[in-house]
Structure formats: structure tokens, C-alpha cells
Design a protein around this motif. Structure first.
Motif, PDB file in Angstrom:
ATOM      1  N   LEU A 195       2.095   7.678   8.115  1.00 35.89           N
ATOM      2  CA  LEU A 195       2.368   6.605   7.154  1.00 35.89           C
ATOM      3  C   LEU A 195       1.252   5.568   7.151  1.00 35.89           C
ATOM      4  O   LEU A 195       0.848   5.063   6.095  1.00 35.89           O
ATOM      5  N   MET A 196       0.751   5.260   8.331  1.00 34.77           N
ATOM      6  CA  MET A 196      -0.341   4.286   8.437  1.00 34.77           C
ATOM      7  C   MET A 196      -1.589   4.798   7.731  1.00 34.77           C
ATOM      8  O   MET A 196      -2.246   4.061   6.974  1.00 34.77           O
ATOM      9  N   LEU A 197      -1.926   6.068   7.927  1.00 34.44           N
ATOM     10  CA  LEU A 197      -3.120   6.646   7.298  1.00 34.44           C
ATOM     11  C   LEU A 197      -2.970   6.727   5.779  1.00 34.44           C
ATOM     12  O   LEU A 197      -3.920   6.446   5.044  1.00 34.44           O
ATOM     13  N   VAL A 198      -1.790   7.118   5.327  1.00 39.38           N
ATOM     14  CA  VAL A 198      -1.567   7.227   3.880  1.00 39.38           C
ATOM     15  C   VAL A 198      -1.683   5.849   3.228  1.00 39.38           C
ATOM     16  O   VAL A 198      -2.373   5.679   2.200  1.00 39.38           O
ATOM     17  N   ALA A 199      -1.004   4.856   3.798  1.00 38.62           N
ATOM     18  CA  ALA A 199      -1.060   3.510   3.223  1.00 38.62           C
ATOM     19  C   ALA A 199      -2.484   2.965   3.242  1.00 38.62           C
ATOM     20  O   ALA A 199      -2.949   2.354   2.249  1.00 38.62           O
ATOM     21  N   ASP A 200      -3.195   3.200   4.328  1.00 41.06           N
ATOM     22  CA  ASP A 200      -4.562   2.695   4.433  1.00 41.06           C
ATOM     23  C   ASP A 200      -5.486   3.377   3.429  1.00 41.06           C
ATOM     24  O   ASP A 200      -6.331   2.725   2.799  1.00 41.06           O
ATOM     25  N   SER A 201      -5.336   4.696   3.260  1.00 38.82           N
ATOM     26  CA  SER A 201      -6.193   5.430   2.332  1.00 38.82           C
ATOM     27  C   SER A 201      -5.924   5.017   0.883  1.00 38.82           C
ATOM     28  O   SER A 201      -6.862   4.849   0.087  1.00 38.82           O
ATOM     29  N   VAL A 202      -4.644   4.856   0.535  1.00 38.02           N
ATOM     30  CA  VAL A 202      -4.314   4.412  -0.830  1.00 38.02           C
ATOM     31  C   VAL A 202      -4.874   3.021  -1.088  1.00 38.02           C
ATOM     32  O   VAL A 202      -5.404   2.730  -2.174  1.00 38.02           O
ATOM     33  N   TYR A 203      -4.783   2.153  -0.087  1.00 41.52           N
ATOM     34  CA  TYR A 203      -5.339   0.799  -0.237  1.00 41.52           C
ATOM     35  C   TYR A 203      -6.844   0.854  -0.479  1.00 41.52           C
ATOM     36  O   TYR A 203      -7.372   0.116  -1.330  1.00 41.52           O
ATOM     37  N   GLN A 204      -7.543   1.713   0.246  1.00 42.62           N
ATOM     38  CA  GLN A 204      -8.990   1.800   0.068  1.00 42.62           C
ATOM     39  C   GLN A 204      -9.363   2.361  -1.303  1.00 42.62           C
ATOM     40  O   GLN A 204     -10.341   1.925  -1.914  1.00 42.62           O
ATOM     41  N   VAL A 205      -8.590   3.310  -1.799  1.00 47.70           N
ATOM     42  CA  VAL A 205      -8.844   3.834  -3.148  1.00 47.70           C
ATOM     43  C   VAL A 205      -8.622   2.739  -4.183  1.00 47.70           C
ATOM     44  O   VAL A 205      -9.421   2.571  -5.131  1.00 47.70           O
ATOM     45  N   GLN A 206      -7.524   1.985  -4.033  1.00 55.30           N
ATOM     46  CA  GLN A 206      -7.242   0.918  -4.992  1.00 55.30           C
ATOM     47  C   GLN A 206      -8.275  -0.206  -4.922  1.00 55.30           C
ATOM     48  O   GLN A 206      -8.619  -0.808  -5.943  1.00 55.30           O
ATOM     49  N   SER A 207      -8.777  -0.459  -3.712  1.00 56.05           N
ATOM     50  CA  SER A 207      -9.737  -1.555  -3.577  1.00 56.05           C
ATOM     51  C   SER A 207     -11.042  -1.268  -4.300  1.00 56.05           C
ATOM     52  O   SER A 207     -11.779  -2.204  -4.663  1.00 56.05           O
ATOM     53  N   LEU A 208     -11.359   0.020  -4.539  1.00 55.93           N
ATOM     54  CA  LEU A 208     -12.568   0.345  -5.289  1.00 55.93           C
ATOM     55  C   LEU A 208     -12.476  -0.160  -6.726  1.00 55.93           C
ATOM     56  O   LEU A 208     -13.494  -0.485  -7.352  1.00 55.93           O
ATOM     57  N   ASP A 209     -11.260  -0.239  -7.250  1.00 60.79           N
ATOM     58  CA  ASP A 209     -11.033  -0.742  -8.611  1.00 60.79           C
ATOM     59  C   ASP A 209     -10.530  -2.174  -8.617  1.00 60.79           C
ATOM     60  O   ASP A 209     -10.143  -2.693  -9.672  1.00 60.79           O
ATOM     61  N   GLY A 210     -10.503  -2.821  -7.464  1.00 61.65           N
ATOM     62  CA  GLY A 210     -10.036  -4.201  -7.386  1.00 61.65           C
ATOM     63  C   GLY A 210      -8.548  -4.347  -7.602  1.00 61.65           C
ATOM     64  O   GLY A 210      -8.075  -5.391  -8.077  1.00 61.65           O
ATOM     65  N   VAL A 211      -7.774  -3.312  -7.250  1.00 63.96           N
ATOM     66  CA  VAL A 211      -6.323  -3.328  -7.461  1.00 63.96           C
ATOM     67  C   VAL A 211      -5.636  -3.311  -6.101  1.00 63.96           C
ATOM     68  O   VAL A 211      -6.118  -2.693  -5.155  1.00 63.96           O
TER      69      VAL A 211
END
Length: 501
Positions: A195-211
């Protein structure tokens, strides 16, 4: 499941839902931080209550959750209280410190469970980790490093997060491929890290678009709750126990995981083409080569193991499990082989059958374990007595043993067998029959004569060696009669009769 775990599993989801229902801002950030620190404290409580043998790994887990939560607290303070940009900031120091703490904890679990063994598990971990590392490089690290709107230190700092995730994933995979019980604590800990890895990876993908989606907070909080439940559960003690075997069975699930990881390199290139993205040929090519080499090494290891197991099965099929001697099938094969050598080289061959005297009474008196010890010790003693004679000793069945004696006539074979009587352990005796092959009879007939001699030894009072006599004339093979179509040698020498005029 003990009471603290039950209470935690009921209260944790309710508190997480309450946190998500709060409006964004300082109240939610405060409750988020309190939940994180509470879960770190519950890990400490679980260590004190359950007292695992390898507590250091759990202390590292608590420190990792605490460092991540401290990063959340610093991030929220900078953003909501001071009103300054929290990235890059001191919060990143706390976030990044959580990765080595958690990976060190997982590594400690792996070392405790495998004792540093399991080469196959290391290769499997490398195959899966390299595949996901390629995905992380192409879709997270490389775009972050190529972002021209940020300074170089900022880009490098942002790229360290996916590096930490890949490292944490590698240790999680290594833990999953280790031996040991898949207890409730093991599954809860794995679920928490996933769960920690999934949440962290999704956050990093969203941060590329400033979301940023606030729902991601639920993923991090759920991961903390699962890790705390893993520490509270009594089965957490087994996570650091050394198992007698290294690695887990190479089942269908493991094979599918390795196949999927091996296809990530070409699959990533296909995905880039489908999405119209710029290709990364060097990264794909390098990862493909490394994965290919690792898969070949892994398959060669599997092949070597299969060959080793095949050899072990073949040895078991030829060997008596109790005494370690050749079994009856192997004894037959050795008798046939030595007979062929005796025929080819014109050497004598003798056979003996040994039978422990009153073995059933011995078993009834001292028990079957004592009988087994007698058989195994007799096999060792007789093998030592036959050393250097070229004889083959095999367990014929029950308390009977076959001895094949090449290069021995009847008297020599009987002397060798008689010398074994003094070596019989536990004060026991044996009776034996010895017969010499007459070079015409079948092996079955030879063994039958040996058995008859053994029975004579038994009837004569036991504890003796009896030799078999020659094959009776009635049992000698009858030479074939001359064919009526072929004249006898004398008739061939006489002149043909003259016709009568």
C-alpha cells in the motif's frame, strides 16, 4: 487474534475514514500526523508485548513509519502554518530517511529467515526488481530529471523518491521469496508495504502533472495501520525465525511473476510506441540483456536441481533405505554383471546368502527399533569385513543378505563368509549357504542351490556356513541330439553305399 489486534482492526478504519471526512487543511493534517505516530507507537507496543527474537527489525520498522510521519508533519507545518513551499525542504530529509530504515528492516527479516542462503531467491528478486526499475526509470525518474523548469538539485531530489521505492520493492520481493511461514503478521506487513509503494508511486506520477489527490492519504494511513497490526499480532515472532530450508517452492505463481517481469522490457517499448512517447532504446536494451542473463542462470540452476534430484531418486531406487546397501534389484544387477565378467575372463564366481539367526525372536524381545539397529550395524560390520575382497554385499530381503564373491572358488568363498561370523554385532549369529557357479546353470538355479545350503545350515543348528554340492546330473543341461538331417561324424567318414545291381 488477540484483543489489541482486534481493537486496532476495528478502530483504525474508522479513524482513517474520519480523517478523510475532515476538510482539507490543518485539522486533517493534525489527525493524519497523529494516526501515523500512533501506528509507530503500536509497533513499539507490539515488540514489547510479543518479544520477538530479532527485535531490531521491528525497531527499524517503527523508526521508518515515524520518519515518514515526521515528514508529513514538517510538510504540513511549512505549507499550512508558515505558508512556504514545502518542496524542497527539511521534510524531504525525513521522507528520504524512511526508505533506508524500512529497507534495512526488510533485509533483517530476510537474513533472519534464510540465514544468508537461497541463491535462487536472490536471482528471482533481481529479475523482478530490474523489470520494475525500468518502468520507474522511463515513467518517473527520466521525466523528472529532464524537467527543465526545475533546478538540478531539485530534479535530483525528486528522482531519489522512485529510487527509494525501487529499493523498497526489491527488499519486499526478496522477503516474499524467502522461506518461512506465511503467517498473519507476514501478510499484514507485506500488505502495508505494498500500500505504501502504490500510494507513493501514484503520488509521484501525479506530481509530474502538478496534481495531488487527497485520497492518497488513505493509502498511506492504511499502510501504517497494516504495519501496526502486523507488529501487534502474536505471529510476528515467526518473522525472524530461521527456517531449515531456503527459498520457497518454484510454483506456478512464482513462474508467472518471473515471466511477467521478464516481459517488462519489451512490453515497455511497446507501451511507449502505443502512447507515442519517445523511446529509451539504451535502457530497454540494457535491461533486456541483464534479464536474459539472469533468466538463463535461473533456468540452469533449476536444471541442475532437477538433475540432482533425479540422481537422488535413482540412488534411492538402488539402495536399501535402512542399511544403505544395494537392494535386491541392485544385487541382481551386480550378480549378473559379475557373471558376465566371469564368463569373459574365465574366472570363478561364488554366491552366499546370509540369514540372521532367530531374528523374529530378537525383534519380539527387544523391539523393532533394536532389530533395525541390528540390521544396519551388521551391514556396516560385514561391509568392513569384505573390504578388499571385491565382494558385493546386498540386502536380499528381511534379515537375508546376498554376497557375490568374484574370483573365489567354493572353499575360498566359504572361508570369506565364515570370517564374517565373528563380526556380527550385538552377540548375534547368522547361518549361511555358499554355492559356486558351475558355468552352465542359470543364476536362478545358482541362487536356489545357495538357498538349499542355507536351509541345511539352519536345520543343522544355525550359526554355521554350509557349502552347496555340485549340480546333480539330472539337473545338468542335456546336449542337443544330432539332427536326423545331419550325418554323424562316423557316418560322414564312411564311403556311401553302392547301389545293388
Amino acid at each position: 487474534m488477540k484483543l489489541p489486534v482486534r481493537i486496532h482492526c476495528v478502530l483504525a478504519p474508522l479513524v482513517i475514514v474520519l480523517c478523510l471526512l475532515l476538510p482539507e487543511g490543518l485539522p486533517r493534517a493534525v489527525l493524519n500526523t497523529l494516526i501515523g505516530f500512533a501506528c509507530a507507537g503500536l509497533v513499539v507496543l507490539g515488540v514489547h508485548r510479543n518479544r520477538p527474537r530479532g527485535a531490531a527489525a521491528w525497531w527499524l520498522i517503527a523508526a521508518g513509519v515515524g520518519a515518514w510521519t515526521l515528514g508529513d508533519a514538517l510538510y504540513s507545518y511549512l505549507e499550512l502554518v508558515l505558508g512556504i513551499s514545502p518542496f524542497p525542504s527539511v521534510a524531504d530529509v525525513s521522507y528520504l530517511a524512511a526508505y533506508p530504515l524500512l529497507t534495512a528492516a526488510l533485509w533483517s527479516f530476510v537474513r533472519s529467515r534464510t540465514g544468508g542462503r537461497d541463491r535462487e531467491g536472490v536471482i528471482d528478486t533481481a529479475i523482478i526488481s530490474i523489470g520494475f526499475a525500468l518502468l520507474s526509470w522511463i515513467f518517473l525518474m527520466q521525466p523528472t530529471l529532464a524537467d527543465g523548469s526545475a533546478t538540478v538539485p531539485t530534479r535530483v531530489l525528486a528522482a531519489l523518491y522512485p529510487v527509494g521505492d525501487v529499493l523498497l520493492l526489491a527488499l519486499l520481493v526478496r522477503l516474499f521469496t524467502s522461506s518461512g511461514a506465511r503467517s498473519a503478521s507476514f501478510r499484514l506487513l507485506g500488505a502495508g508495504v505494498v500500500l505504501m509503494l502504490v500510494a507513493d508511486s501514484v503520488y509521484q506520477v501525479q506530481s509530474l502533472d502538478g496534481v495531488y489527490s487527497p485520497v492518497l492519504d488513505a493509502g498511506w494511513l492504511a499502510s501504517y495501520a497494516c504495519i501496526a497490526a502486523a507488529a501487534l499480532h502474536p505471529s510476528m515472532r515467526r518473522l525472524t525465525e530461521l527456517e531449515p530450508s531456503a527459498g520457497v517452492a518454484f510454483g506456478r505463481g512464482r513462474l508467472l511473476a518471473l515471466m511477467f517481469a521478464s516481459l517488462l522490457s519489451p512490453g515497455t517499448m511497446v507501451l511507449q510506441l502505443c502512447l507515442g512517447l519517445s523511446l529509451e532504446p539504451w535502457a530497454v536494451a540494457l535491461s533486456s540483456v541483464v534479464l536474459f542473463v539472469l533468466v538463463v542462470v535461473r533456468m540452469s540452476g533449476l536444471l541442475a536441481r532437477v538433475q540432482e534430484q533425479s540422481a537422488q531418486l535413482a540412488a534411492l531406487a538402488r539402495t536399501d533405505a535402512l542399511t544403505g546397501l544395494p537392494n535386491r534389484r541392485s544385487g541382481d544387477a551386480e550378480l549378473h554383471r559379475l557373471q558376465q565378467e566371469a564368463v569373459a575372463e574365465g574366472r570363478p564366481l561364488a554366491v552366499a546368502v546370509l540369514d540372521l539367526d532367530r531374528f523374529k525372536s530378537f525383534n519380539d524381545t527387544f523391539g523393532h527399533p533394536a532389530g533395525d539397529r541390528l540390521l544396519s550395524q551388521a551391514a556396516l560390520a560385514w561391509t568392513a569385513g569384505l573390504d578388499g575382497t571385491g565382494a558385493v554385499l546386498a540386502r536380499w530381503g528381511g534379515e537375508e543378505f546376498l554376497v557375490v564373491l568374484p574370483d573365489r572358488d567354493l572353499a575360498g568363498a566359504a572361508a570369506v563368509v565364515d570370517a564374517l561370523r565373528a563380526r556380527t554385532p550385538l552377540g548375534q549369529t547368522f547361518s549361511a549357504g555358499v554355492a559356486q557357479w558351475d558355468r552352465t546353470e542359470t543364476l536362478a538355479a545358482l541362487v536356489a542351490r545357495t538357498d538349499e545350503a542355507l536351509y541345511e545350515a539352519k536345520h543343522a543348528g544355525r550359526d554355521r556356513v554350509v557349502t552347496a554340492g555340485a549340480v546333480p546330473a539330472a539337473q545338468q543341461p542335456v546336449p542337443p541330439r544330432p539332427s536326423q538331417q545331419q550325418p554323424s561324424p562316423r557316418a560322414a567318414a564312411e564311403p556311401p553305399a553302392q547301389p545293388v545291381a
